[in-house]
Design a protein around this motif. Structure first.
Motif, short mmCIF file in Angstrom:
data_model
loop_
_atom_site.label_atom_id
_atom_site.label_comp_id
_atom_site.label_asym_id
_atom_site.label_seq_id
_atom_site.Cartn_x
_atom_site.Cartn_y
_atom_site.Cartn_z
N UNK A 2 2.63 42.39 37.80
CA UNK A 2 1.58 42.82 36.88
C UNK A 2 1.71 44.31 36.64
N UNK A 3 1.34 44.75 35.44
CA UNK A 3 1.37 46.17 35.12
C UNK A 3 0.30 46.91 35.90
N UNK A 4 0.48 48.23 36.02
CA UNK A 4 -0.51 49.05 36.73
C UNK A 4 -1.85 49.03 36.02
N UNK A 5 -1.81 49.01 34.70
CA UNK A 5 -3.07 48.99 33.96
C UNK A 5 -3.83 47.69 34.20
N UNK A 8 -5.37 47.81 37.55
CA UNK A 8 -6.56 48.67 37.53
C UNK A 8 -7.74 47.93 36.95
N UNK A 9 -7.49 47.13 35.94
CA UNK A 9 -8.53 46.29 35.34
C UNK A 9 -9.13 45.35 36.39
N UNK A 10 -8.26 44.70 37.16
CA UNK A 10 -8.72 43.80 38.22
C UNK A 10 -9.51 44.57 39.28
N UNK A 11 -9.04 45.76 39.61
CA UNK A 11 -9.73 46.58 40.61
C UNK A 11 -11.14 46.93 40.17
N UNK A 12 -11.31 47.25 38.89
CA UNK A 12 -12.64 47.58 38.37
C UNK A 12 -13.57 46.37 38.49
#
Length: 233
Positions: A2-5, A8-12
């Motif tokens: 998965x891309x870093x972006x 980050x979406x999942x982390x949010x």
């Protein structure tokens, strides 16, 4: 993989929305443990911008929303038809301004909003017999107030919801639909607000909208720069 972006979406969603914990633990609470209604997040964000400290709330259907409103409003009356859930919420919620009532038969349930012969600033229709409850809700809505119809996208498959929406629109209320995800669910739905044309709930902040969960603009300038720098390539 998965891309870093995307990560980050999942982390949010895991941190700011506490979505993973909400789904796994089956609770409607935010990352700080505070209660949330089972409405869509966009609807809750919008509702959270207003000041309800002098407002009266009525709910068809008890739950975490009862606690959410009790922490904000002057008074809350919440109706439940299932004795098991009523007992659960009676034990769990301890608010002096929250009046939980058990109304098991259909007639007493849908007419419960008329019992105290008063008007309510916010009426949430989020339980059984929603079409019938909307009919009594419009008779009990205070000037400047609103009615919340949750799961309103069921209008596509349910005659009950078709009639509920028709009743609210025929009452000359303005319909605002909030699509999106919500606590505990892994799919999107819709929460609709039906506001009077003289809608006048006071705002909590000098400007609207305020920054919601996961908003870039809720970060300070340094954090925003770090965020952009990480993904600028």
């Amino acid at each position: 993989m998965y891309s870093e972006k995307f990560l980050k979406f999942i982390e949010i969603w895991q941190t700011e929305f506490a979505q993973e914990a909400s789904i796994d633990k089956k609770i409607c609470r935010d990352k700080d443990g505070r209660p949330l209604p089972w409405y869509t997040y966009p609807a809750t964000e919008y509702l959270s911008q207003f000041d309800y400290q002098n407002k009266k709330i009525f709910e068809f259907g008890c739950g975490y929303s009862s606690s959410f409103w009790a922490e904000r409003a002057q008074s809350v009356v919440s109706i439940e038809n299932d004795p098991r859930w009523y007992d659960k919420w009676q034990k769990e919620f301890r608010y002096a301004n929250l009046d939980l009532r058990l109304r098991e038969d259909n007639e007493s349930y849908e007419n419960a909003v008329l019992e105290d012969a008063g008007l309510y600033d916010v009426i949430a229709v989020d339980g059984r017999r929603r079409a019938q409850c909307c009919q009594t809700a419009v008779r009990s809505l205070a000037p400047g107030g609103m009615i919340i119809l949750d799961d309103s996208d069921r209008v596509n498959t349910s005659a009950d919801y078709v009639n509920a929406v028709k009743t609210l629109r025929d009452a000359d209320l303005i319909q605002i639909d909030f699509y999106g995800f919500c606590p505990m669910n892994c799919y999107a739905k819709t929460t609709s607000l039906f506001i009077r044309r003289d809608f006048n709930l006071p705002a909590r902040h000098p400007v609207q909208p305020i920054c919601g969960r996961g908003s870039l603009w809720s970060m300070n300038r340094r954090r925003r720069k770090e965020f952009f720098k990480k993904f600028e390539k």
